[in-house]
Scaffold this motif. Structure first.
Motif, PDB file in Angstrom:
ATOM      1  N   ASN A  69       0.771  -1.254  -0.118  1.00  0.00           N
ATOM      2  CA  ASN A  69      -0.144   0.199   0.088  1.00  0.00           C
ATOM      3  C   ASN A  69       0.911   1.361   0.053  1.00  0.00           C
ATOM      4  O   ASN A  69       0.520   2.136  -0.726  1.00  0.00           O
ATOM      5  CB  ASN A  69      -0.923   0.021   1.141  1.00  0.00           C
ATOM      6  N   GLU A  70       1.922   1.260   0.786  1.00  0.00           N
ATOM      7  CA  GLU A  70       2.920   2.432   0.784  1.00  0.00           C
ATOM      8  C   GLU A  70       3.431   2.824  -0.707  1.00  0.00           C
ATOM      9  O   GLU A  70       3.484   3.788  -1.176  1.00  0.00           O
ATOM     10  CB  GLU A  70       3.959   2.002   1.734  1.00  0.00           C
ATOM     11  N   MET A  71       3.698   1.451  -1.211  1.00  0.00           N
ATOM     12  CA  MET A  71       4.192   1.597  -2.636  1.00  0.00           C
ATOM     13  C   MET A  71       3.311   2.076  -3.650  1.00  0.00           C
ATOM     14  O   MET A  71       3.762   2.998  -4.455  1.00  0.00           O
ATOM     15  CB  MET A  71       4.953   0.237  -3.158  1.00  0.00           C
ATOM     16  N   ARG A  72       2.040   1.473  -3.542  1.00  0.00           N
ATOM     17  CA  ARG A  72       0.900   2.247  -4.565  1.00  0.00           C
ATOM     18  C   ARG A  72       0.880   3.519  -4.062  1.00  0.00           C
ATOM     19  O   ARG A  72       0.473   4.463  -5.346  1.00  0.00           O
ATOM     20  CB  ARG A  72       0.069   1.043  -4.432  1.00  0.00           C
ATOM     21  N   GLN A  73       0.768   3.940  -2.993  1.00  0.00           N
ATOM     22  CA  GLN A  73       0.475   5.369  -2.512  1.00  0.00           C
ATOM     23  C   GLN A  73       1.581   6.325  -3.086  1.00  0.00           C
ATOM     24  O   GLN A  73       1.156   7.466  -3.823  1.00  0.00           O
ATOM     25  CB  GLN A  73       0.165   5.462  -1.036  1.00  0.00           C
ATOM     26  N   GLU A  74       2.692   5.700  -3.107  1.00  0.00           N
ATOM     27  CA  GLU A  74       3.874   6.784  -3.325  1.00  0.00           C
ATOM     28  C   GLU A  74       3.635   6.947  -4.896  1.00  0.00           C
ATOM     29  O   GLU A  74       4.015   8.091  -5.381  1.00  0.00           O
ATOM     30  CB  GLU A  74       5.149   6.098  -3.112  1.00  0.00           C
ATOM     31  N   LYS A  75       3.382   5.804  -5.678  1.00  0.00           N
ATOM     32  CA  LYS A  75       3.255   5.749  -6.944  1.00  0.00           C
ATOM     33  C   LYS A  75       2.260   6.712  -7.792  1.00  0.00           C
ATOM     34  O   LYS A  75       2.414   7.625  -8.496  1.00  0.00           O
ATOM     35  CB  LYS A  75       3.075   4.545  -7.768  1.00  0.00           C
ATOM     36  N   ALA A  76       1.026   6.593  -6.859  1.00  0.00           N
ATOM     37  CA  ALA A  76      -0.047   7.400  -6.982  1.00  0.00           C
ATOM     38  C   ALA A  76       0.460   8.914  -7.089  1.00  0.00           C
ATOM     39  O   ALA A  76      -0.039   9.767  -7.808  1.00  0.00           O
ATOM     40  CB  ALA A  76      -1.511   7.024  -6.420  1.00  0.00           C
ATOM     41  N   SER A  77       0.980   9.406  -5.832  1.00  0.00           N
ATOM     42  CA  SER A  77       1.219  10.771  -5.617  1.00  0.00           C
ATOM     43  C   SER A  77       2.335  11.271  -6.498  1.00  0.00           C
ATOM     44  O   SER A  77       2.224  12.546  -6.619  1.00  0.00           O
ATOM     45  CB  SER A  77       1.891  10.807  -4.249  1.00  0.00           C
ATOM     46  N   LYS A  78       3.054  10.409  -7.335  1.00  0.00           N
ATOM     47  CA  LYS A  78       4.040  10.929  -8.083  1.00  0.00           C
ATOM     48  C   LYS A  78       3.374  10.833  -9.549  1.00  0.00           C
ATOM     49  O   LYS A  78       4.327  11.042 -10.522  1.00  0.00           O
ATOM     50  CB  LYS A  78       5.445  10.165  -8.245  1.00  0.00           C
ATOM     51  N   GLY A  79       2.197  10.189  -9.737  1.00  0.00           N
ATOM     52  CA  GLY A  79       1.554  10.170 -11.200  1.00  0.00           C
ATOM     53  C   GLY A  79       2.103   9.027 -11.823  1.00  0.00           C
ATOM     54  O   GLY A  79       1.892   9.059 -13.130  1.00  0.00           O
ATOM     55  N   GLU A  80       2.757   8.008 -11.122  1.00  0.00           N
ATOM     56  CA  GLU A  80       3.292   6.780 -11.900  1.00  0.00           C
ATOM     57  C   GLU A  80       2.408   6.008 -12.119  1.00  0.00           C
ATOM     58  O   GLU A  80       1.338   5.789 -11.471  1.00  0.00           O
ATOM     59  CB  GLU A  80       4.672   6.406 -11.146  1.00  0.00           C
ATOM     60  N   ILE A  81       2.513   5.015 -13.081  1.00  0.00           N
ATOM     61  CA  ILE A  81       1.620   3.787 -13.421  1.00  0.00           C
ATOM     62  C   ILE A  81       1.757   2.800 -12.618  1.00  0.00           C
ATOM     63  O   ILE A  81       3.083   2.133 -12.375  1.00  0.00           O
ATOM     64  CB  ILE A  81       2.034   3.336 -14.894  1.00  0.00           C
ATOM     65  N   PHE A  82       0.678   2.156 -12.170  1.00  0.00           N
ATOM     66  CA  PHE A  82       0.527   0.974 -11.512  1.00  0.00           C
ATOM     67  C   PHE A  82      -0.597   0.236 -11.932  1.00  0.00           C
ATOM     68  O   PHE A  82      -1.814   1.012 -12.473  1.00  0.00           O
ATOM     69  CB  PHE A  82       0.956   1.089  -9.801  1.00  0.00           C
ATOM     70  N   TYR A  83      -0.860  -1.116 -11.669  1.00  0.00           N
ATOM     71  CA  TYR A  83      -2.149  -1.796 -12.052  1.00  0.00           C
ATOM     72  C   TYR A  83      -2.801  -1.935 -10.879  1.00  0.00           C
ATOM     73  O   TYR A  83      -2.347  -2.594  -9.791  1.00  0.00           O
ATOM     74  CB  TYR A  83      -1.784  -2.971 -12.791  1.00  0.00           C
ATOM     75  N   GLY A  84      -4.003  -2.135 -10.891  1.00  0.00           N
ATOM     76  CA  GLY A  84      -5.143  -2.496  -9.966  1.00  0.00           C
ATOM     77  C   GLY A  84      -5.310  -1.340  -9.001  1.00  0.00           C
ATOM     78  O   GLY A  84      -5.159  -0.246  -9.199  1.00  0.00           O
ATOM     79  N   LEU A  85      -5.839  -1.687  -7.662  1.00  0.00           N
ATOM     80  CA  LEU A  85      -6.060  -0.859  -6.591  1.00  0.00           C
ATOM     81  C   LEU A  85      -4.980   0.114  -5.967  1.00  0.00           C
ATOM     82  O   LEU A  85      -4.056  -0.170  -5.991  1.00  0.00           O
ATOM     83  CB  LEU A  85      -6.941  -1.550  -5.566  1.00  0.00           C
ATOM     84  N   GLU A  86      -5.367   1.354  -5.691  1.00  0.00           N
ATOM     85  CA  GLU A  86      -4.380   2.217  -5.032  1.00  0.00           C
ATOM     86  C   GLU A  86      -4.028   1.756  -3.818  1.00  0.00           C
ATOM     87  O   GLU A  86      -2.884   1.792  -3.318  1.00  0.00           O
ATOM     88  CB  GLU A  86      -5.020   3.712  -4.956  1.00  0.00           C
ATOM     89  N   GLN A  87      -5.071   1.306  -2.997  1.00  0.00           N
ATOM     90  CA  GLN A  87      -5.106   0.647  -1.711  1.00  0.00           C
ATOM     91  C   GLN A  87      -5.877  -0.543  -1.385  1.00  0.00           C
ATOM     92  O   GLN A  87      -6.879  -0.764  -1.875  1.00  0.00           O
ATOM     93  CB  GLN A  87      -5.701   1.744  -0.641  1.00  0.00           C
ATOM     94  N   PHE A  88      -5.201  -1.587  -0.617  1.00  0.00           N
ATOM     95  CA  PHE A  88      -5.982  -2.973  -0.663  1.00  0.00           C
ATOM     96  C   PHE A  88      -6.065  -2.845   0.713  1.00  0.00           C
ATOM     97  O   PHE A  88      -5.702  -2.411   1.639  1.00  0.00           O
ATOM     98  CB  PHE A  88      -4.915  -3.961  -0.875  1.00  0.00           C
ATOM     99  N   ASN A  89      -7.440  -3.628   1.051  1.00  0.00           N
ATOM    100  CA  ASN A  89      -7.762  -3.959   2.380  1.00  0.00           C
ATOM    101  C   ASN A  89      -7.370  -5.475   2.559  1.00  0.00           C
ATOM    102  O   ASN A  89      -6.587  -5.942   1.574  1.00  0.00           O
ATOM    103  CB  ASN A  89      -9.345  -3.977   2.678  1.00  0.00           C
ATOM    104  N   GLN A  90      -7.417  -5.949   3.767  1.00  0.00           N
ATOM    105  CA  GLN A  90      -6.800  -7.167   4.233  1.00  0.00           C
ATOM    106  C   GLN A  90      -7.262  -8.254   2.923  1.00  0.00           C
ATOM    107  O   GLN A  90      -6.525  -9.321   2.385  1.00  0.00           O
ATOM    108  CB  GLN A  90      -7.036  -7.545   5.364  1.00  0.00           C
ATOM    109  N   LYS A  91      -8.687  -8.448   3.002  1.00  0.00           N
ATOM    110  CA  LYS A  91      -9.097  -9.468   2.109  1.00  0.00           C
ATOM    111  C   LYS A  91      -8.695  -9.468   0.599  1.00  0.00           C
ATOM    112  O   LYS A  91      -8.323 -10.394   0.023  1.00  0.00           O
ATOM    113  CB  LYS A  91     -10.752  -9.644   2.218  1.00  0.00           C
ATOM    114  N   GLN A  92      -8.841  -8.257   0.139  1.00  0.00           N
ATOM    115  CA  GLN A  92      -8.442  -7.916  -1.262  1.00  0.00           C
ATOM    116  C   GLN A  92      -7.038  -8.426  -1.544  1.00  0.00           C
ATOM    117  O   GLN A  92      -6.676  -8.920  -2.636  1.00  0.00           O
ATOM    118  CB  GLN A  92      -8.479  -6.448  -1.705  1.00  0.00           C
ATOM    119  N   TYR A  93      -6.238  -8.043  -0.474  1.00  0.00           N
ATOM    120  CA  TYR A  93      -4.641  -8.136  -0.693  1.00  0.00           C
ATOM    121  C   TYR A  93      -4.421  -9.795  -0.421  1.00  0.00           C
ATOM    122  O   TYR A  93      -3.372 -10.200  -1.339  1.00  0.00           O
ATOM    123  CB  TYR A  93      -3.762  -7.331   0.365  1.00  0.00           C
ATOM    124  N   TYR A  94      -5.180 -10.606   0.555  1.00  0.00           N
ATOM    125  CA  TYR A  94      -4.889 -11.962   0.590  1.00  0.00           C
ATOM    126  C   TYR A  94      -5.293 -12.407  -0.760  1.00  0.00           C
ATOM    127  O   TYR A  94      -4.739 -13.400  -1.361  1.00  0.00           O
ATOM    128  CB  TYR A  94      -5.839 -12.320   1.567  1.00  0.00           C
TER     129      TYR A  94
END
Length: 210
Positions: free
Chosen positions: A94-119
């Protein structure tokens, strides 16, 4: 609860129950012609209570998940797995995805996972990487005859196209089937240890909170 060498956290049980309860409920409603309003997890349908059908499915799903995780450890896809590690992995992801989102970088899927989603995301990725490992290291091998038989058994799946037109797809499906059989064979050989009374009690708590 343990499956082979792998501990099963109560949180994992809860997430898997949450994932399979609707499928089990709908299956029972369809099979025994029950109205949604009258369905009760404590009622008998056939020769078992409703929650007991779900419990059987839960044990199978937990066993499969843990066998895949253990195979991933043995293949060195991951170093190890337990729930504390999982939570740390979730935090890092989640930290990695939040950092990419803040920099406008590309990533796939959700910006933040909850526990079930990430599991679910993590276990799906482990299975994909395990598939690649089993094929690359020739733990799973195919013969031309097996690929042709897969084609013959699934002609409708291939829209009745000629073998040469769908050979690669038939090969992929044959690999999928053999990997599933490989995992099921590992599931048969693994020891699953749990307290029946405690597990039933916890599952009912999960269901009563739905």
């Amino acid at each position: 609860m343990t499956v082979g060498k792998m501990d099963v956290a109560s949180e994992e049980v809860h997430m898997i129950v949450d994932d399979i309860k609707l499928k089990n409920k709908n299956n029972l409603i369809s099979t025994y012609k029950i109205s949604h309003a009258k369905f009760d997890w404590n009622k008998n349908y056939g020769d078992k209570k409703a929650y007991q059908y779900l419990l059987d499915d839960l044990i199978e799903q937990v066993t499969k998940t843990k066998v895949i995780q253990q195979l991933a450890v043995e293949a060195k896809i991951i170093d190890d797995f337990d729930y504390k590690m999982f939570l740390k992995m979730l935090e890092n992801e989640n930290e990695m995805r939040q950092e990419k989102a803040s920099k406008g970088e590309i990533f796939y899927g959700l910006e933040q996972f909850n526990q079930k989603q990430y599991y679910q995301y993590l276990n799906n990725n482990l299975l994909l990487q395990l598939n690649t490992y089993l094929i690359d290291h020739q733990k799973i091998k195919l013969s031309d005859e097996e690929v042709k038989q897969t084609y013959k058994d699934n002609k409708e799946y291939f829209n009745n196209l000629k073998f040469d037109e769908v050979k690669d797809k038939a090969k992929n499906l044959c690999y999928e089937n053999k990997i599933e059989m490989y995992i099921e064979d590992k599931m048969e050989g693994v020891k699953v240890d749990y307290n029946q009374e405690e597990l039933e009690k916890y599952v009912m708590q999960c269901l009563n909170n739905e």
